[in-house]
Design an enzyme around this catalytic site. Structure first.
Site, PDB file in Angstrom:
ATOM      1  N   TYR A  55       0.978  -0.831   0.119  1.00 49.65           N
ATOM      2  CA  TYR A  55      -0.175  -0.005   0.161  1.00 49.65           C
ATOM      3  C   TYR A  55       1.156   1.188   0.400  1.00 49.65           C
ATOM      4  O   TYR A  55       1.898   1.304   0.401  1.00 49.65           O
ATOM      5  CB  TYR A  55      -1.131   0.161   0.967  1.00 49.65           C
ATOM      6  CG  TYR A  55      -0.082   0.400   2.877  1.00 49.65           C
ATOM      7  CD1 TYR A  55       0.054   1.401   3.672  1.00 49.65           C
ATOM      8  CD2 TYR A  55       0.445  -1.074   3.120  1.00 49.65           C
ATOM      9  CE1 TYR A  55       1.266   1.665   4.241  1.00 49.65           C
ATOM     10  CE2 TYR A  55       1.036  -0.661   4.369  1.00 49.65           C
ATOM     11  CZ  TYR A  55       1.246   0.807   5.380  1.00 49.65           C
ATOM     12  OH  TYR A  55       2.045   0.525   6.244  1.00 49.65           O
ATOM     13  N   PHE A  65       2.697   9.903   3.902  1.00 48.91           N
ATOM     14  CA  PHE A  65       3.016   9.749   4.960  1.00 48.91           C
ATOM     15  C   PHE A  65       2.936   8.535   5.536  1.00 48.91           C
ATOM     16  O   PHE A  65       3.163   8.210   6.101  1.00 48.91           O
ATOM     17  CB  PHE A  65       1.645  10.246   5.727  1.00 48.91           C
ATOM     18  CG  PHE A  65       0.588   9.543   6.162  1.00 48.91           C
ATOM     19  CD1 PHE A  65       0.398   8.326   6.660  1.00 48.91           C
ATOM     20  CD2 PHE A  65      -0.629  10.273   5.150  1.00 48.91           C
ATOM     21  CE1 PHE A  65      -0.713   8.079   6.725  1.00 48.91           C
ATOM     22  CE2 PHE A  65      -2.410   9.142   5.402  1.00 48.91           C
ATOM     23  CZ  PHE A  65      -1.581   8.257   6.447  1.00 48.91           C
ATOM     24  N   ASP A  66       2.698   7.699   4.408  1.00 52.66           N
ATOM     25  CA  ASP A  66       2.942   5.941   5.094  1.00 52.66           C
ATOM     26  C   ASP A  66       3.378   5.149   3.884  1.00 52.66           C
ATOM     27  O   ASP A  66       1.790   5.243   2.531  1.00 52.66           O
ATOM     28  CB  ASP A  66       2.082   5.436   5.461  1.00 52.66           C
ATOM     29  CG  ASP A  66       2.635   3.592   6.742  1.00 52.66           C
ATOM     30  OD1 ASP A  66       3.561   3.085   6.614  1.00 52.66           O
ATOM     31  OD2 ASP A  66       1.574   3.442   7.318  1.00 52.66           O
ATOM     32  N   ILE A  85      -8.313  -0.266   9.938  1.00 48.99           N
ATOM     33  CA  ILE A  85      -9.145   0.571  10.517  1.00 48.99           C
ATOM     34  C   ILE A  85      -9.934   0.424   9.836  1.00 48.99           C
ATOM     35  O   ILE A  85     -10.186  -0.325   8.610  1.00 48.99           O
ATOM     36  CB  ILE A  85      -8.244   1.700  10.177  1.00 48.99           C
ATOM     37  CG1 ILE A  85      -8.231   1.883   8.381  1.00 48.99           C
ATOM     38  CG2 ILE A  85      -7.279   1.868  10.917  1.00 48.99           C
ATOM     39  CD1 ILE A  85      -7.565   3.264   7.811  1.00 48.99           C
ATOM     40  N   TYR A 111      -8.695   7.846  10.993  1.00 51.81           N
ATOM     41  CA  TYR A 111      -8.379   7.991  12.571  1.00 51.81           C
ATOM     42  C   TYR A 111      -8.800   8.891  13.293  1.00 51.81           C
ATOM     43  O   TYR A 111      -8.849   9.238  13.963  1.00 51.81           O
ATOM     44  CB  TYR A 111      -7.419   8.377  12.166  1.00 51.81           C
ATOM     45  CG  TYR A 111      -5.949   7.185  12.509  1.00 51.81           C
ATOM     46  CD1 TYR A 111      -5.703   6.231  12.636  1.00 51.81           C
ATOM     47  CD2 TYR A 111      -6.069   6.870  10.901  1.00 51.81           C
ATOM     48  CE1 TYR A 111      -4.910   5.102  12.578  1.00 51.81           C
ATOM     49  CE2 TYR A 111      -4.893   6.518   9.905  1.00 51.81           C
ATOM     50  CZ  TYR A 111      -4.365   4.881  11.450  1.00 51.81           C
ATOM     51  OH  TYR A 111      -4.017   3.996  10.832  1.00 51.81           O
ATOM     52  N   PHE A 128      -6.026   5.061  -0.394  1.00 54.76           N
ATOM     53  CA  PHE A 128      -4.626   4.007   0.459  1.00 54.76           C
ATOM     54  C   PHE A 128      -4.750   3.678  -1.248  1.00 54.76           C
ATOM     55  O   PHE A 128      -5.701   3.145  -2.329  1.00 54.76           O
ATOM     56  CB  PHE A 128      -5.927   3.077   1.164  1.00 54.76           C
ATOM     57  CG  PHE A 128      -5.252   3.522   2.268  1.00 54.76           C
ATOM     58  CD1 PHE A 128      -4.092   2.557   3.138  1.00 54.76           C
ATOM     59  CD2 PHE A 128      -6.125   3.851   2.714  1.00 54.76           C
ATOM     60  CE1 PHE A 128      -4.153   2.809   3.894  1.00 54.76           C
ATOM     61  CE2 PHE A 128      -6.307   4.373   4.098  1.00 54.76           C
ATOM     62  CZ  PHE A 128      -4.991   3.811   4.946  1.00 54.76           C
TER      63      PHE A 128
END
Length: 560
Positions: A55, A65-66, A85, A111, A128
């Site tokens: 991902y 950010f990831d 999540i 979140y 994503f």
């Protein structure tokens, strides 16, 4: 679905323009864009499944950010258990292996108002980009699919069998992680004894030699969480494409098949026999590794004495000349785990199709079979006789040989076989090689060949002992010189000597050596007696050959 992008909200799929996904509602549902789907999708993600995926996750402004790609390790998760999540759990349901999709997750399914530290701000919508690599369920079993199978399958793999097989091993996304073909060597292993991963132990069961099958193994029956080095990642489903090359069990003995025994079999091979045979040597998959036919010569060996592999030693016992049979030999009775050079790999089952040409024993003598014999037989052949005979010479398999025996030169076995025959008699004489042409053979005769002679005696002339030109058939005249000296002048010329010898033969009192010109014989005999070479024999010169031999022997004893 067709390999083109479309958007739907998780749970309710509906087509609408892709642009509508650019600004998803923060209070709306997850938005999914499937922008790459595989041609085939045998299975989709559902709740309760485990997934492994790559991902990238960004904010709406495109800031990443990831990323699992950056970490170099895909994500593994359980769907429907609240471990991911909520938006991801919804967005990943329905994915196929190798599918790529973009999932836009509103904040309340991500979140929320709290965000995630300094990385994810409050109330942030997340995007994503997912690539599904693997999918399995705890209820999954090993799945096998037969691609092709041989017509004749008389044995299949069971637990404790030893198997040799080729394979290609891939992950679910098609990534090759191992291949026996690349190593040019089969994978060899016991089955069902823990030498292999559990999924292979199960997936190999029931396979036949020559069968090709696909085995799909869930991670918990593969390499599990640990994976395997850099080749197999953690929690990877494995796909093996397997070709079974051969199979055996440590308890196997040799197997004899396709036995064709000639109708006439008077003798079967035993330990210590010397055998000549042709063979084709193959593996269980039919690939030839050796053949005597290409060399155009038989393989010759003693049997039952360790000169050949143990299985062949056993397989060549109790056979008949002319018999054909197939001998299947497990590796522990062949070349074992080491194999033999480049031609025979370790742990290979060997298949020999053999044709028994002949065999004999070093203790064998000739064998004589009388075919026909005249009712009246006043005399028979013996040593030193001159005979005329017809013959056919062949090998034990019937191959006719055209080797000339030569005048006065016959092999020992034939010399023995011609004795005791009557004129007109027919017989078959079988001669072992040590009484024939031996290990080296002769022109037109293979080495170590047993020979079969069909004989017919045409004519017989009784002979004389070696070294003799003439023998008396009864007692010689008491006063031999007086008998020779017909005119009583105390000297015998060659003509008078010849007339006397011819008279003895004519009256049946003596015999000259057969096969020689009588005049030559008389000349030689006279020359031997005319010791001073004056053309006359006197009483002092005349001696019988027996007397000469006795004097010579006495002289030798005197010298000693």
């Amino acid at each position: 679905w067709p390999n083109r992008g479309f958007v739907y909200r998780a749970g309710v799929r509906s087509r609408r323009p892709l642009s509508s996904a650019c600004n998803p509602s923060p209070v709306g549902d997850v938005v999914v864009e499937r922008y790459s789907t595989p041609a085939a999708c045998p299975r989709e993600v559902k709740n309760g499944d485990h997934v492994r995926y790559h991902y990238n996750v960004t904010l709406l402004d495109g800031k990443t950010f990831d990323s699992s790609h950056q970490k170099g390790v895909p994500k593994v998760g359980l769907i429907g258990e609240g471990r991911l999540i909520a938006g991801i759990e919804k967005g990943i349901v329905g994915m196929c292996i190798n599918e790529r999709r973009k999932v836009t997750v509103p904040s309340h399914l991500a979140y929320g108002a709290a965000g995630a530290g300094d990385v994810v701000p409050p109330d942030a919508t997340l995007v994503f980009d997912l690539h599904l690599l693997d999918l399995w369920n705890n209820a999954d079993m090993v799945v096998t699919k037969t691609i092709s199978t041989p017509k004749d399958c008389r044995r299949s793999i069971m637990r404790t069998d030893f198997a040799r097989y080729h394979f290609n091993g891939t992950l679910l996304d098609g990534t090759l992680f191992d291949s026996s073909y690349a190593r040019e060597q089969t994978h060899d292993s016991l089955v069902g004894e823990g030498w292999l991963i559990k999924g292979l132990d199960e997936g190999l069961l029931g396979m036949c030699v020559g069968e090709i099958r696909t085995v799909v193994i869930p991670p918990f029956k593969g390499y599990g969480e640990k994976g395997l080095g850099q080749e197999v990642p953690s929690q990877a489903t494995l796909i093996y494409s397997i070709l079974l090359v051969d199979i055996h069990n440590a308890k196997d003995n040799i197997t004899v098949e396709n036995q064709v025994v000639p109708e006439s079999c008077t003798r079967k091979s035993v330990v210590g026999d010397y055998m000549r045979y042709h063979y084709n040597g193959t593996f269980l998959n039919g690939v030839t590794f050796d053949t005597s036919y290409q060399r155009n010569t038989t393989y010759n060996t003693y049997i039952g004495m360790g000169y050949v592999i143990t299985g062949m030693d056993q397989g060549l016992l109790d056979v008949c000349v002319g018999e054909t049979r197939r001998v299947i030999i497990p590796p522990h009775l062949a070349y074992g785990e080491q194999g033999a050079g480049k031609d025979i790999p370790g742990s290979a089952v060997l298949v020999f199709d053999v044709d028994i040409i002949d065999f004999h024993n070093p203790k064998d003598n000739i064998t004589v079979e009388i075919i026909s014999k005249p009712e009246i037989c006043n005399e028979t052949s013996d040593a030193n006789d001159l005979i005329h005979y017809h013959y056919n010479c062949s090998l034990m398999d019937g191959t006719l040989l055209f080797a000339l025996l030569g005048a006065d030169k016959v092999i020992d076995g034939l010399d023995q076989g011609l004795r005791g025959m009557c004129v007109g008699e027919k017989r078959v004489v079988t001669v072992p090689p040590h009484l024939g042409h031996g290990e080296k053979g002769a022109t037109g005769v293979p080495g170590s060949a047993v020979l079969v002679f069909e004989l017919e005696l045409i004519d017989l002339a009784k002979g004389v002992p070696p070294g003799y030109l003439f023998v008396w058939l009864g007692e010689s005249p008491q006063e031999l010189f007086d008998s020779l000296d017909m005119n009583k002048n105390k000297e015998v010329p060659e003509e008078e000597f010849g007339e006397f010898i011819k008279l003895q033969v004519a009256e049946g009192k003596g015999r000259m050596k057969p096969g020689m010109d009588p005049e030559e014989i008389i000349a030689d005999m006279f020359k031997n007696q005319d010791r001073n070479h004056d053309g006359l024999i006197t009483p002092d010169e005349l001696k019988l050959k027996v007397e000469e031999d006795q004097e010579r022997e006495a002289a030798q004893h005197t010298e000693l």
